[in-house]
Enzyme design. Structure first.
Site, PDB file in Angstrom:
ATOM      1  CD1 TRP A 111      -2.346  -2.022   0.340  1.00 28.32           C
ATOM      2  CD2 TRP A 111      -1.830  -2.104   2.522  1.00 28.32           C
ATOM      3  NE1 TRP A 111      -2.883  -3.169   0.866  1.00 28.32           N
ATOM      4  CE2 TRP A 111      -2.602  -3.247   2.176  1.00 28.32           C
ATOM      5  CE3 TRP A 111      -1.406  -1.944   3.844  1.00 28.32           C
ATOM      6  CZ2 TRP A 111      -2.933  -4.224   3.118  1.00 28.32           C
ATOM      7  CZ3 TRP A 111      -1.744  -2.902   4.784  1.00 28.32           C
ATOM      8  CH2 TRP A 111      -2.500  -4.041   4.416  1.00 28.32           C
ATOM      9  CD  GLU A 126      -2.456  -2.931  20.451  1.00 28.54           C
ATOM     10  OE1 GLU A 126      -3.274  -3.839  20.182  1.00 28.54           O
ATOM     11  OE2 GLU A 126      -1.885  -2.252  19.571  1.00 28.54           O
ATOM     12  CD  GLU A 145       3.983  -2.227  15.392  1.00 27.12           C
ATOM     13  OE1 GLU A 145       5.118  -2.039  15.827  1.00 27.12           O
ATOM     14  OE2 GLU A 145       3.722  -2.484  14.218  1.00 27.12           O
TER      15      GLU A 145
END
Length: 717
Positions: free
Chosen positions: A333, A444, A447
């Site tokens: 992407w 976490e 991210e």
């Protein structure tokens, strides 16, 4: 600053309806570019510098090539659409080429074709391009003795068809600044301390600038009208008209153009068959040194994927920096616009733990040991944390802190029995136990959120218990007691931080993805990020990652809240496809393609809802490991089968597969098949290996015994 355009499509893919990109808007063909009906081909120095900056090709790769030797410091990816994508040199941490593709012309235009990719022995791949009246076969390999990519081309076509190679260098991990020229009938390119040479049997060559004076623009009318002998520094694209119906291309890399050309020509003299045999033999020897594939693997497809997964992990290791395994050889992407290349070419503590456990499952403990050595080599001093990610040479890149990335190296050290890592283990454990607010984590594992995460807390508890075991082996009893006391305290408060009793999805308690305030019964809201909704009640956000509580031995599989959360996660995140049952990574996730199938973009505003995260096959492996712990081997076997059915061409496992939201159902978007996410993703391949080994042994082999003994009652201290 030149504009960044979407990836220029390959020209041989009729099934996707792709056509060559036009020159950049507002950019006319510069003086010296002869029209198609001109009598004399344009020559001399290429016009149009610097050309158009094009992002890297789509991340859905169909193969990864590199030799087993450290003498050959080149990696090549195979594009799902046809041809080679990113080619890495001198490390796997950054591409030195964007693509090497092929164009067939006939009667004033470019011919189209269907593309089929097949995996040969080891990590060798073949692509077949089938047109209406022609056929091109491309066999790929790298030279174990030197940094060369070889392509053996067989072209069957009647008269009037012509074959061209289009090479787009990004030397030294930079898409701009490449200069090129024709030298001794070959095409050479240079950017600083990195050079390349494309050699073969050519009837014509040209060096130009992307979107202006390059071969893709030139060949749209079916003719090679431009034959520029050189191009100044810019967005270089080089073109070669290939002579004959069978030829071999050699793309060599070195520190200078002369050395790169020597490298390529030596590989050509060696001959494709000889090089390919040597290449295959190296990987055959590697496989012979691994554990036998588990007998639970059913059918040729599952067995082949097991071997492929082991090879992909081994191939993901850098050859200059041992133990530096990158996340993926792709830039999905908007990450494809990064220059230098972006995060998937970096080393992540969490991903490296996953890779190492996959290597252990396959029988490559030496590789896992190198990964552990790399981790403690990049450990931050003096605090003992680990970089969020780093270059393959250990240089930190992003500055985030994720407590699971501090804990998992400790767990890996325990699993490998590496008591010699005690100095690093001690620093990491002291950091965890003393971090202000822990186990609240600034990020976490996905991210994009901070909070009290069941997954992060599971890894932190396991890390401290493993650290205590290593501490005792060194007679460090006070440290061991402190680590255990902290772990016990966190476990005792785990559910009060992360399990809601009044959430909307069930009348019974269930784990949340995380809480912002440690109060899971509060309607605290936060923005999901990645274009997801804003002001979402934390009780509405769930995530399968809580299963690490079971995998790591913190909670038993029969725990009532664990069992109830499974039903909630299945209802909220499950995806039923003909290829198997898969899961999204979290509620309202926006990390994936947009609803029209176009790519995820940077800085999509919160609440825009323009993109959707799709399903992650690695989560099927994690569910399978839970089911093994729960004694349901049949269900775990179905997860293994689903992962095997999630592969794309060439047997590569992706980061994500299509779900049932738009554009599902359109050609090329079948639910359960790979998206254009990072493929192959090392974590997914590692999870497949681990699930297969766990299933064969009927237990979670990577579960730390020290943790299970302490919390599951087998040998209470």
């Amino acid at each position: 600053m030149t504009p960044i355009l979407p990836a220029m499509p390959l020209l041989l893919v009729a099934t996707l309806g792709l056509t060559p990109a036009a020159p950049a808007s507002g950019t006319a063909l510069a003086s010296g570019a002869t029209p198609a009906n001109g009598a004399t081909p344009a020559s001399g120095t290429a016009p149009g510098a610097p050309g158009v900056d094009q992002q890297y090709l789509p991340a859905g790769k169909s193969g990864l090539l590199t030799s087993r030797t450290r003498e050959s410091r080149v990696w090549a990816t195979v594009q799902r659409e046809g041809g080679l994508g990113e080619i890495f040199y001198p490390t796997i941490g950054g591409p030195s080429a964007r693509s090497l593709t092929f164009v067939v012309t006939f009667r004033g235009g470019v011919a189209k074709a269907d593309v089929r990719t097949e995996q040969l022995d080891g990590l060798r791949f073949r692509q077949t391009f089938a047109g209406a009246r022609w056929r091109l076969t491309a066999d790929y390999t790298t030279d174990p003795a030197r940094s060369t990519v070889l392509v053996d081309l067989s072209f069957a076509a009647p008269g009037g068809y012509d074959l061209f190679a289009i090479y787009d260098p990004t030397l030294g991990n930079s898409r701009g600044g490449d200069s090129g020229r024709t030298s001794g009938g070959a095409l050479v390119a240079t950017d600083g301390a990195v050079s390349s040479a494309l050699a073969g049997s050519f009837s014509a060559t040209s060096s130009g600038f992307a979107g202006v004076s390059d071969g893709l623009t030139d060949l749209r009318d079916g003719r090679m009208d431009w034959r520029y002998s050189s191009a100044a520094a810019g967005n270089l694209v080089q073109t070669a008209a290939l002579r004959g119906r069978h030829t071999t291309l050699a793309l060599g890399f070195a520190g200078s153009a002369a050395d790169a050309l020597t490298t390529a020509r030596r590989s050509l003299r060696e001959g494709f068959r000889s090089v390919a045999r040597s290449y295959a033999y190296g990987w055959k020897r590697y496989l012979a040194g691994l554990s036998d594939p588990p007998r639970v693997l059913r059918g040729a497809a599952q067995r082949q994927l097991y071997r492929t997964s082991a090879l992909i992990l081994a191939a993901s290791e850098d050859k200059i920096n041992p133990g530096a395994y990158v996340a993926a050889p792709a830039s999905p992407w908007a990450f494809g616009t990064d220059d230098p290349s972006g995060p998937y070419h970096l080393v992540w503590s969490r991903d490296l733990y996953q890779v190492a456990t996959g290597l252990i499952a396959a029988g490559d403990r030496a590789g896992a040991g190198r990964a552990l050595d790399f981790l403690f080599g990049v450990q931050q001093r003096p605090d003992g944390s680990f970089p969020q990610n780093s270059q393959v040479d250990g240089t930190p890149v992003w500055g985030g802190l994720q407590l699971d990335e501090v804990a998992l190296p400790i767990v890996l050290a325990y699993q490998l029995g590496r008591a010699d890592t005690w100095p690093g283990v001690r620093r990491a454990a002291d950091f965890l136990a003393g971090y202000p607010g822990a186990p609240f984590t600034p990020q976490e594992r996905w991210e994009n959120q901070s909070g009290y995460s069941p997954n992060t807390i599971a890894t932190a508890i396991a890390g401290l218990v493993c650290a205590a075991s290593i501490a005792r082996s060194h007679g460090e009893l006070p440290s061991a007691r402190r680590y255990l006391a902290t772990a016990d305290s966190w476990r005792a408060r785990l559910k009060s931080w992360t399990v809601t009793a009044n959430g909307p999805y069930s009348a019974r308690p269930y784990f949340l993805r995380l809480t912002k305030d440690g109060n899971p019964n509060a309607g605290t809201t936060y923005a999901i990020g990645d274009s997801g909704p804003v002001d979402v009640d934390q009780r509405r956000v769930v995530d399968p990652s809580f299963l690490d509580l079971v995998r790591l031995g913190v909670l038993p599989p029969s725990d009532a809240d664990v069992v109830n959360t499974l039903a909630v996660v299945d209802a909220q995140l499950g995806v039923v496809t003909q290829r198997g049952f898969f899961w999204h990574r979290a509620s309202f996730d926006g990390f994936g393609e947009q609803l029209d199938g176009s790519q995820w973009e940077f800085n999509e505003p919160d609440g825009s809802l323009v993109s959707r995260g799709r399903a992650w096959p690695l989560l099927s492996g994690e569910r399978g490991e839970y089911e093994i712990a729960a004694g349901d081997l049949g269900a775990a076997s179905s997860r293994l089968a689903a992962m095997a059915r999630a592969t794309g061409p060439g047997g590569m496992l992706p980061e994500q597969v299509w779900d049932r939201t738009s554009p599902a159902g359109r050609p090329g978007f079948e639910p359960g098949t790979p998206t254009f996410s990072a493929t192959p993703l090392a974590w997914t391949h590692a999870q497949y290996l681990r699930l297969a080994r766990d299933l064969a042994e009927g237990r979670i082999t990577e579960q730390p015994a020290a943790v299970a003994d302490r919390y599951l009652g087998r040998a209470r201290e």
